[in-house]
Design a protein around this motif. Structure first.
Motif, PDB file in Angstrom:
ATOM      1  N   GLN A 261       0.833  -1.196   0.000  1.00 19.48           N
ATOM      2  CA  GLN A 261       0.000   0.000   0.000  1.00 19.48           C
ATOM      3  C   GLN A 261       0.868   1.245   0.000  1.00 19.48           C
ATOM      4  O   GLN A 261       1.966   1.244   0.520  1.00 19.48           O
ATOM      5  N   PHE A 262       0.363   2.314  -0.589  1.00 23.66           N
ATOM      6  CA  PHE A 262       1.048   3.589  -0.514  1.00 23.66           C
ATOM      7  C   PHE A 262       0.075   4.697  -0.899  1.00 23.66           C
ATOM      8  O   PHE A 262      -0.945   4.464  -1.522  1.00 23.66           O
ATOM      9  N   ILE A 263       0.409   5.932  -0.519  1.00 26.17           N
ATOM     10  CA  ILE A 263      -0.448   7.076  -0.787  1.00 26.17           C
ATOM     11  C   ILE A 263      -0.024   7.715  -2.106  1.00 26.17           C
ATOM     12  O   ILE A 263       1.155   7.897  -2.364  1.00 26.17           O
ATOM     13  N   ILE A 264      -1.016   8.076  -2.938  1.00 22.68           N
ATOM     14  CA  ILE A 264      -0.713   8.779  -4.177  1.00 22.68           C
ATOM     15  C   ILE A 264      -1.659   9.948  -4.363  1.00 22.68           C
ATOM     16  O   ILE A 264      -2.756   9.970  -3.829  1.00 22.68           O
ATOM     17  N   LYS A 265      -1.229  10.926  -5.132  1.00 26.64           N
ATOM     18  CA  LYS A 265      -2.068  12.048  -5.507  1.00 26.64           C
ATOM     19  C   LYS A 265      -2.973  11.664  -6.669  1.00 26.64           C
ATOM     20  O   LYS A 265      -2.648  10.783  -7.455  1.00 26.64           O
ATOM     21  N   GLU A 266      -4.082  12.370  -6.801  1.00 27.35           N
ATOM     22  CA  GLU A 266      -5.040  12.068  -7.862  1.00 27.35           C
ATOM     23  C   GLU A 266      -4.409  12.142  -9.240  1.00 27.35           C
ATOM     24  O   GLU A 266      -4.693  11.319 -10.113  1.00 27.35           O
ATOM     25  N   ARG A 267      -3.529  13.103  -9.461  1.00 32.15           N
ATOM     26  CA  ARG A 267      -2.905  13.252 -10.783  1.00 32.15           C
ATOM     27  C   ARG A 267      -1.956  12.105 -11.103  1.00 32.15           C
ATOM     28  O   ARG A 267      -1.603  11.879 -12.246  1.00 32.15           O
ATOM     29  N   ASN A 268      -1.531  11.358 -10.085  1.00 33.17           N
ATOM     30  CA  ASN A 268      -0.658  10.210 -10.301  1.00 33.17           C
ATOM     31  C   ASN A 268      -1.433   8.916 -10.507  1.00 33.17           C
ATOM     32  O   ASN A 268      -0.840   7.867 -10.711  1.00 33.17           O
ATOM     33  N   LEU A 269      -2.750   9.006 -10.452  1.00 33.92           N
ATOM     34  CA  LEU A 269      -3.601   7.840 -10.650  1.00 33.92           C
ATOM     35  C   LEU A 269      -4.191   7.876 -12.051  1.00 33.92           C
ATOM     36  O   LEU A 269      -4.948   8.773 -12.406  1.00 33.92           O
ATOM     37  N   VAL A 270      -3.820   6.912 -12.883  1.00 32.88           N
ATOM     38  CA  VAL A 270      -4.319   6.819 -14.256  1.00 32.88           C
ATOM     39  C   VAL A 270      -5.390   5.736 -14.294  1.00 32.88           C
ATOM     40  O   VAL A 270      -5.095   4.554 -14.123  1.00 32.88           O
ATOM     41  N   ILE A 271      -6.629   6.151 -14.497  1.00 33.28           N
ATOM     42  CA  ILE A 271      -7.747   5.217 -14.475  1.00 33.28           C
ATOM     43  C   ILE A 271      -8.119   4.809 -15.894  1.00 33.28           C
ATOM     44  O   ILE A 271      -8.370   5.663 -16.749  1.00 33.28           O
TER      45      ILE A 271
END
Length: 202
Positions: free
Chosen positions: A59-69
Motif C-alpha cells: 500500500q502507498f499514498i498517491i495524488k489524484e494526478r498520479n492515478l491513471v484510471i
C-alpha cells in the motif's frame, strides 16, 4: 476539494479500497479530502479479477494526478482518464504517463533520483495505473487490454534502457554480467510496474 473530472462511482471505488485496506483515523480522512488515495499494488489473473480479490500487503499514498484510471465497458470500449481511446492507441497513450514529464502539471508528479549507472534522472513519484473492467467483458478482450497495459511499461523501460545503457530491455534482462544485473535493478526502481484491477458495474 476533489477534481470535477472524478466521477461519483470512481470516487466511491477509491474510498472503498481505502476503507478495506487501512484502518480509519482522522488524519487519513483528511487525506481523502485533499484528493490523496491509498490504493493497492497488485498483479493477479482473470480468476481473481472475476472474484474481485485484493491483496492487502502493498500500500502507498498517491495524488489524484498520479492515478491513471482505465475504464473498460462490457463491449471493450476504453476510456483513459475519462477520454475515449482506440484499442490500437492504448500503449502510446499510457506511455505518456509512464515516461516522466515534469513540465506538464497534468501528468504524474516527478522527483529526481540519483543512481550508480543511470545517474541523476527524473522519475515519476508513485504512479499507479488502475483498470476498471466491466464484469460482463469477455476474457479475450480483458486479456488483450491487460497485455497492452504491461507492454506500455515494457516499451517505456526499453526506451530508457536503450538511451541510458545502449541495450534493449531483452538484452539487459537476459544478461548475466553483474553490471547489467545492477542496471536492471535500477530500471525496475526507476520505472516500477504499479498496476491494480477492479471489477466495475454491469
Amino acid at each position: 476539494t476533489l477534481p470535477v473530472i472524478m466521477t461519483k462511482t470512481t470516487l466511491k471505488i477509491l474510498i472503498l479500497i481505502l476503507t478495506i485496506t487501512t484502518s480509519s483515523c482522522k488524519k487519513e480522512l483528511e487525506t481523502i479530502l485533499e484528493a490523496d488515495y491509498k490504493v493497492i499494488e497488485i498483479d493477479y489473473g482473470f480468476d481473481n479479477y472475476k472474484k474481485n480479490i485484493r491483496d492487502n500487503s502493498e500500500q502507498f499514498i498517491i495524488k489524484e494526478r498520479n492515478l491513471v484510471i482505465i475504464d473498460v465497458d462490457k463491449n471493450g470500449q476504453i476510456k483513459i482518464k475519462d477520454s475515449f481511446v482506440e484499442d490500437s492507441l492504448i500503449i502510446s497513450e499510457l506511455k505518456k504517463y509512464i515516461i516522466p514529464n515534469p513540465d506538464n502539471n497534468q501528468m504524474p508528479m516527478t522527483i529526481v533520483g540519483d543512481f550508480e549507472y543511470s545517474g541523476k534522472i527524473i522519475m515519476n513519484k508513485n504512479l499507479m495505473i488502475m483498470a476498471k473492467f466491466n464484469e460482463e467483458l469477455d476474457y479475450k478482450k480483458y486479456s488483450g487490454i491487460r497485455n497492452k497495459i504491461y507492454l506500455s511499461f515494457n516499451e517505456a523501460r526499453n526506451d530508457f534502457s536503450m538511451e541510458k545503457f545502449n541495450k534493449t530491455l531483452e538484452e539487459l534482462t537476459k544478461s548475466t554480467e553483474q553490471n547489467d544485473v545492477m542496471k536492471w535493478r535500477e530500471l525496475r526502481e526507476i520505472m516500477p510496474i504499479r498496476y491494480t484491477e477492479i471489477l466495475g458495474e454491469k
